[in-house]
Design an enzyme around this catalytic site. Structure first.
Site, mmCIF file in Angstrom:
data_model
loop_
_atom_site.group_PDB
_atom_site.id
_atom_site.type_symbol
_atom_site.label_atom_id
_atom_site.label_comp_id
_atom_site.label_asym_id
_atom_site.label_seq_id
_atom_site.Cartn_x
_atom_site.Cartn_y
_atom_site.Cartn_z
ATOM 1 N N ARG A 54 0.866 -1.178 0.000
ATOM 2 C CA ARG A 54 0.000 0.000 0.000
ATOM 3 C C ARG A 54 0.905 1.231 0.000
ATOM 4 N NH1 ARG A 54 2.432 1.987 3.752
ATOM 5 N NH2 ARG A 54 0.857 3.610 3.830
ATOM 6 N N ARG A 97 -7.572 -0.241 -6.677
ATOM 7 C CA ARG A 97 -7.728 0.900 -5.764
ATOM 8 C C ARG A 97 -7.898 2.167 -6.609
ATOM 9 N NH1 ARG A 97 -4.119 1.269 -0.583
ATOM 10 N NH2 ARG A 97 -6.094 2.075 0.219
ATOM 11 N N GLN A 202 -2.005 2.337 9.927
ATOM 12 C CA GLN A 202 -0.716 2.477 9.228
ATOM 13 C C GLN A 202 0.280 3.254 10.094
ATOM 14 O OE1 GLN A 202 -3.690 3.020 7.840
ATOM 15 N NE2 GLN A 202 -3.738 2.466 5.677
ATOM 16 N N ASP A 243 -1.895 10.869 -1.927
ATOM 17 C CA ASP A 243 -2.276 9.853 -2.922
ATOM 18 C C ASP A 243 -2.619 10.478 -4.258
ATOM 19 O OD1 ASP A 243 -2.927 8.641 -0.139
ATOM 20 O OD2 ASP A 243 -2.648 6.991 -1.551
HETATM 21 O O1 MRU Z 1 -4.504 3.095 2.261
HETATM 22 P P1 MRU Z 1 -3.023 3.343 2.143
HETATM 23 O O2 MRU Z 1 -2.249 2.769 3.272
HETATM 24 O O3 MRU Z 1 -2.493 2.937 0.789
HETATM 25 O O4 MRU Z 1 -2.895 4.921 2.227
HETATM 26 C C1 MRU Z 1 -1.623 5.487 2.151
HETATM 27 C C2 MRU Z 1 -1.611 6.940 2.357
HETATM 28 O O5 MRU Z 1 -2.628 7.590 2.469
HETATM 29 C C3 MRU Z 1 -0.265 7.624 2.311
HETATM 30 O O6 MRU Z 1 -0.248 8.717 3.159
HETATM 31 C C4 MRU Z 1 0.004 8.070 0.875
HETATM 32 O O7 MRU Z 1 -0.135 7.011 -0.021
HETATM 33 C C5 MRU Z 1 1.335 8.681 0.725
HETATM 34 S S1 MRU Z 1 2.550 7.436 0.593
HETATM 35 C C6 MRU Z 1 4.070 8.072 0.319
#
Ligand code: MRU
Length: 353
Positions: A54, A97, A202, A243
């Protein structure tokens, strides 16, 4: 799919090794460091969907590696047939996603190079080569971002971060955590406050794990304590990843980022975003961005234990949007964008032409 366990040191989140995609299974962290190996692009798609891997830049590279596997799996004898097989794989990988734009960036880049050649075996070779290069460039990009971003941070700063924008969200080094790493490497004494980042954790599972491993002073807080620590003066800067960033400077990041940014504004704390140019979506408007909605059990259970009544209605968005007026600067590998963002972001992209 074979699994093995190892101590973490100089490891890559995702890697291409002898025609196999190897990644750290992030669902097992911090309790176990498990590596998973994939030879089938459909397994890579499943890994992206189920958060084995992720973080926006990491899924961008994983998508590219997925297409490289699809190229190897294809029995095509002609360019047209290989492109058809790749398009099918692209669709499956893309649909995993919807919010992080890096995924379509990685997939599009591979499709573009595939279309350049006519010979099937040369196409396969170039696809693999390009995906490997993207993984290498991810680390270089993050180090550049660290260099630009670290000037914004001072000795004795306490920096809040949300979610995981670290080595584990990229191929290595990290975006927001890359800036934190670079600040420390520049000899500045810093402390980090990491939010736990409900519901997938996370922050506690990945960010706290990464920073503790690197010997960076980190304290974990519940998401609900953001206002408390800011009001008490326990934090003086915030940095997060992203993202998707629109040309207007609207930032899509892990759910809860908007609340952190609002609270930072209330307490006059600078709020920074660190993201590579591959995270920018210069075409879409805010109403066109799809926010991923995840399963309700992420909210109604902790592990296997139920923490909510049966059949409760749940709203579980994975991301939210932080408007540009709450953002002090966006750190990229091409420099730092400042308000007004539209103009500043345009300049950063022009400087890359
Ligand atoms: O759902 P996730 O764990 O993929 O979400 C990740 C995030 O929101 C991070 O902050 C984002 O991808 C930045 S990663 C360098």
């Amino acid at each position: 799919m074979k699994q093995r366990t190892k101590n973490r040191s100089n490891l890559k989140t995702v890697e291409w090794k002898n025609n196999v995609v190897v990644m750290i299974d992030q669902t097992k962290l911090p309790n176990k460091l498990v590596f998973v190996k994939y030879k089938d692009y459909r397994d890579v798609a499943h890994a992206i969907k189920t958060l084995v891997i992720r973080g926006a830049p990491a899924i961008g590279v994983a998508g590219a590696f997925g297409l490289a596997l699809a190229a190897l799996q294809s029995k095509a004898k002609s360019k047209e047939k290989l492109i058809e097989d790749l398009e099918k794989a692209r669709k499956i990988l893309f649909e995993t996603r919807p919010t992080a734009v890096n995924l379509s960036w990685g997939l599009d880049k591979i499709m573009k190079v595939a279309n350049k050649l006519n010979n099937v075996s040369e196409m396969k070779k170039l696809i693999i080569q390009t995906a490997k290069k993207m993984a290498q460039e991810d680390i270089e990009t993050n180090m550049k971002m660290g260099k630009y971003g670290s000037v914004l941070f001072s000795n004795n700063d306490t920096i809040m971060t949300h979610c995981n924008a670290g080595a584990l969200a990229t191929v290595g080094y990290g975006t927001a955590l890359g800036v934190i790493r670079a600040t420390k490497e520049n000899g500045k004494k810093i402390r980090v406050i990491a939010t736990e980042t409900r519901p997938v954790m996370q922050g506690s599972r990945l960010t706290a794990f990464e920073l503790k491993h690197d010997g960076i002073d980190v304290s974990l807080i519940p998401d609900t304590a953001v206002g408390y620590v800011m009001a008490k003066g326990l934090v003086n800067k915030v940095i997060v990843g992203a993202d998707r960033i629109l040309r207007t400077g609207h930032v899509y990041n892990k759910i809860g980022t908007y609340q952190v940014a609002m609270m930072a504004k209330q307490h006059k704390i600078p709020f920074y975003v660190a993201a590579p140019l591959s995270t920018f979506d210069l075409k879409s408007n805010p109403e066109e961005v799809i926010i991923e909605q995840r399963k309700s059990t992420e909210v109604t259970q902790i592990g296997d234990r139920k923490t909510a009544p049966d059949d409760i209605s749940v709203i579980n968005p994975a991301f939210d949007m932080t408007p540009p007026e709450l953002i002090s600067g966006i750190i990229t590998e091409a420099g730092i964008a400042k308000q007004p963002f539209e103009e500043s972001i345009k300049k950063l992209f022009q400087s890359r032409l």
